[in-house]
Design an enzyme around this catalytic site. Sequence first.
Site, short mmCIF file in Angstrom:
data_model
loop_
_atom_site.label_atom_id
_atom_site.label_comp_id
_atom_site.label_asym_id
_atom_site.label_seq_id
_atom_site.Cartn_x
_atom_site.Cartn_y
_atom_site.Cartn_z
N HIS A 127 51.88 1.42 -18.57
CA HIS A 127 52.53 0.67 -17.48
C HIS A 127 52.90 -0.75 -17.89
CE1 HIS A 127 50.66 3.50 -14.22
NE2 HIS A 127 51.69 4.04 -14.86
N CYS A 135 63.21 -9.37 -22.18
CA CYS A 135 64.59 -9.32 -21.72
C CYS A 135 64.97 -7.86 -21.45
CB CYS A 135 65.52 -9.91 -22.76
SG CYS A 135 67.27 -9.75 -22.34
N CYS A 160 67.46 -14.92 -20.72
CA CYS A 160 67.00 -14.68 -22.09
C CYS A 160 67.59 -15.71 -23.03
CB CYS A 160 67.40 -13.27 -22.52
SG CYS A 160 67.06 -12.89 -24.25
#
Length: 254
Positions: A127, A135, A160
Amino acid sequence: MVFDDDLKQGLAAFAALLDASDTVVPFTGAGISTDSGIPDFRSPGGLWTRNKPIPFDAFLASAEARREAWQRRFAMDTAFNAARPGPGHRTIARWVASGLSPAVITQNIDNLHQDSGVATESVVEVHGNTTYATCLSCGRRHELSWIRPLFEAHGEAPDCQACGGLLKTATISFGQAMPQEAMRRAGELARRCDVFVAIGSSLVVHPAAGLPLIARDSGAWLVIINREPTPCDEAADIVLRGEIGSILNDRADL
């Protein structure tokens, strides 16, 4: 067999099983980290009872949803930064260090297995991880210590640095694709172990929740350690119910 009335007998059975096994794969959920001060998600008072999860498509589509997601993350900074590995993390770290466990599979996003001494390459995070961001376009890692002051100054997360794409904590949200390599490796570990130990997981979030049954169907012994009953209890060979820190409390035989 469920050992909720005679935990001592259950612990003895578990210790004997570990002693007779060559490969043990631990699979951890939120319950292993509550002793460390990280609140869980599904229990009464858990994070999801206070905040409805933000789906991935909403994060992509809405600047307001992205702001809310980052506000929630930084509101948790105190808990995450103060958290230290608990007894369960330390026990699993000992299994990995001894060679009993080739790796740990975790649903947790708190980095506490790494903090306990398990090498990053031996932690399979199905997870993701909330202690840094990535990004969504190019995958570049960004540290939260860089993002937070910019978010607080401008009211939104920066783009980013490499490609200008959206930044998101390196976690898997509802509706977001599961990490293919992590799931492939988790499935392989489940199929090849002698004992699969699910620790502190409600075992209701799929596809990760299917890993215990993959292990069981592949011939492994299945052990479940959790405070509450799970949907897989009937399939397990040993079920230990109680607080994770009390059950995996750095005993030498575990």
